[in-house]
Motif scaffolding. Structure first.
Motif, PDB file in Angstrom:
ATOM      1  N   UNK A  52     -13.595   5.898  -6.261  1.00  0.00           N
ATOM      2  CA  UNK A  52     -13.342   4.570  -6.810  1.00  0.00           C
ATOM      3  C   UNK A  52     -12.294   4.631  -7.911  1.00  0.00           C
ATOM      4  N   UNK A  53     -11.369   3.696  -7.868  1.00  0.00           N
ATOM      5  CA  UNK A  53     -10.394   3.494  -8.937  1.00  0.00           C
ATOM      6  C   UNK A  53     -10.841   2.267  -9.720  1.00  0.00           C
ATOM      7  N   UNK A  54     -11.050   2.448 -11.009  1.00  0.00           N
ATOM      8  CA  UNK A  54     -11.450   1.358 -11.891  1.00  0.00           C
ATOM      9  C   UNK A  54     -10.202   0.813 -12.587  1.00  0.00           C
ATOM     10  N   UNK A  55      -9.922  -0.450 -12.365  1.00  0.00           N
ATOM     11  CA  UNK A  55      -8.733  -1.101 -12.898  1.00  0.00           C
ATOM     12  C   UNK A  55      -9.172  -1.976 -14.068  1.00  0.00           C
ATOM     13  N   UNK A  71       0.393  -9.037 -10.358  1.00  0.00           N
ATOM     14  CA  UNK A  71       0.268  -8.585  -8.967  1.00  0.00           C
ATOM     15  C   UNK A  71       0.960  -7.240  -8.794  1.00  0.00           C
ATOM     16  N   UNK A  72       2.175  -7.129  -9.297  1.00  0.00           N
ATOM     17  CA  UNK A  72       2.926  -5.883  -9.140  1.00  0.00           C
ATOM     18  C   UNK A  72       2.249  -4.724  -9.861  1.00  0.00           C
ATOM     19  N   UNK A  73       1.679  -4.982 -11.032  1.00  0.00           N
ATOM     20  CA  UNK A  73       0.986  -3.923 -11.760  1.00  0.00           C
ATOM     21  C   UNK A  73      -0.227  -3.423 -10.976  1.00  0.00           C
ATOM     22  N   UNK A  74      -1.029  -4.346 -10.447  1.00  0.00           N
ATOM     23  CA  UNK A  74      -2.199  -3.939  -9.666  1.00  0.00           C
ATOM     24  C   UNK A  74      -1.769  -3.219  -8.391  1.00  0.00           C
ATOM     25  N   UNK A  75      -0.759  -3.728  -7.718  1.00  0.00           N
ATOM     26  CA  UNK A  75      -0.286  -3.077  -6.497  1.00  0.00           C
ATOM     27  C   UNK A  75       0.220  -1.663  -6.787  1.00  0.00           C
ATOM     28  N   UNK A  77      -0.893   0.312  -9.212  1.00  0.00           N
ATOM     29  CA  UNK A  77      -2.101   1.120  -9.408  1.00  0.00           C
ATOM     30  C   UNK A  77      -2.669   1.528  -8.050  1.00  0.00           C
ATOM     31  N   UNK A  78      -2.744   0.577  -7.124  1.00  0.00           N
ATOM     32  CA  UNK A  78      -3.294   0.868  -5.798  1.00  0.00           C
ATOM     33  C   UNK A  78      -2.441   1.896  -5.051  1.00  0.00           C
ATOM     34  N   UNK A  79      -1.138   1.877  -5.252  1.00  0.00           N
ATOM     35  CA  UNK A  79      -0.275   2.892  -4.624  1.00  0.00           C
ATOM     36  C   UNK A  79      -0.526   4.265  -5.232  1.00  0.00           C
ATOM     37  N   UNK A  80      -0.609   4.319  -6.546  1.00  0.00           N
ATOM     38  CA  UNK A  80      -0.805   5.594  -7.229  1.00  0.00           C
ATOM     39  C   UNK A  80      -2.154   6.201  -6.851  1.00  0.00           C
ATOM     40  N   UNK A  81      -3.172   5.365  -6.725  1.00  0.00           N
ATOM     41  CA  UNK A  81      -4.513   5.837  -6.369  1.00  0.00           C
ATOM     42  C   UNK A  81      -4.790   5.556  -4.889  1.00  0.00           C
ATOM     43  N   UNK A  82      -3.783   5.737  -4.044  1.00  0.00           N
ATOM     44  CA  UNK A  82      -3.889   5.380  -2.632  1.00  0.00           C
ATOM     45  C   UNK A  82      -4.982   6.143  -1.886  1.00  0.00           C
ATOM     46  N   UNK A  83      -5.388   7.296  -2.398  1.00  0.00           N
ATOM     47  CA  UNK A  83      -6.435   8.043  -1.705  1.00  0.00           C
ATOM     48  C   UNK A  83      -7.841   7.558  -2.070  1.00  0.00           C
ATOM     49  N   UNK A  84      -7.949   6.611  -2.987  1.00  0.00           N
ATOM     50  CA  UNK A  84      -9.249   6.008  -3.293  1.00  0.00           C
ATOM     51  C   UNK A  84      -9.611   5.039  -2.167  1.00  0.00           C
ATOM     52  N   UNK A  85     -10.884   4.959  -1.850  1.00  0.00           N
ATOM     53  CA  UNK A  85     -11.332   4.033  -0.811  1.00  0.00           C
ATOM     54  C   UNK A  85     -11.893   2.740  -1.394  1.00  0.00           C
ATOM     55  N   UNK A  86     -11.983   2.699  -2.722  1.00  0.00           N
ATOM     56  CA  UNK A  86     -12.550   1.512  -3.367  1.00  0.00           C
ATOM     57  C   UNK A  86     -11.846   1.287  -4.705  1.00  0.00           C
ATOM     58  N   UNK A 103      -8.731 -12.275  -5.859  1.00  0.00           N
ATOM     59  CA  UNK A 103      -9.060 -12.672  -4.480  1.00  0.00           C
ATOM     60  C   UNK A 103      -7.815 -12.618  -3.599  1.00  0.00           C
ATOM     61  N   UNK A 104      -6.702 -13.118  -4.120  1.00  0.00           N
ATOM     62  CA  UNK A 104      -5.447 -13.105  -3.374  1.00  0.00           C
ATOM     63  C   UNK A 104      -5.045 -11.670  -3.010  1.00  0.00           C
ATOM     64  N   UNK A 105      -5.399 -10.718  -3.870  1.00  0.00           N
ATOM     65  CA  UNK A 105      -5.064  -9.308  -3.636  1.00  0.00           C
ATOM     66  C   UNK A 105      -6.111  -8.583  -2.790  1.00  0.00           C
TER      67      UNK A 105
END
Length: 139
Positions: A52-55, A71-75, A77-86, A103-105
């Motif tokens: 899990x990646x906690x944002x 949106x870009x900041x969260x995206x 984070x999701x790229x950097x922690x791409x191996x997280x499943x949650x 929700x949009x993300x």
């Protein structure tokens, strides 16, 4: 400040956290910032625990909100922690713009915690399937 005004609570942690407390988190958290003309206009923190990646602490300067920076900041984070499943994030129950952004993300509400009679935290998560391993003998 906008969140503090929304909840009439100017003792929220982001407003009371000391520089020493923030600096101590550098060893545990990833910090990302959005900069325009040498000025920080947005930031977010994240850390990994298990799969899990906690944002957290997503902020965008009021003059730059609704321009896709959060949106870009969260995206990112999701790229950097791409191996997280949650991915997990939370916000206050009155923070409708935050809830709608998450929700949009692709985030969905999974828990509500009552903090006080005036504040509830809405916990949201985004899950993804683990990518099958394409290499022999992987775990």
């Amino acid at each position: 400040m906008s969140e503090a005004e929304l909840y009439s609570d100017f003792h929220l942690l982001p407003l009371t956290e000391t520089l020493d407390e923030i600096e101590s988190e550098f060893s545990k958290h990833l910090f990302l910032k959005a900069i325009m003309n040498g000025v920080i206009i947005g930031a977010v923190r994240a850390y990994r625990q298990g799969d899990t990646c906690y944002v957290g602490r997503l902020v965008v300067h009021p003059k730059f909100q609704r321009q896709g920076i959060g949106t870009r900041l969260i995206e990112e984070v999701e790229k950097i922690f791409e191996d997280c499943t949650r991915f997990e994030i939370f916000t206050g129950h009155k923070s409708i713009r935050n809830i709608n952004l998450y929700k949009k993300l692709g985030y969905k509400e999974f828990q509500v915690k009552v903090v006080s009679e005036h504040l509830q935290y809405i916990y949201m998560e985004k899950t993804k399937e683990r990518t099958p391993c394409k290499v022999n003998n992987c775990i």
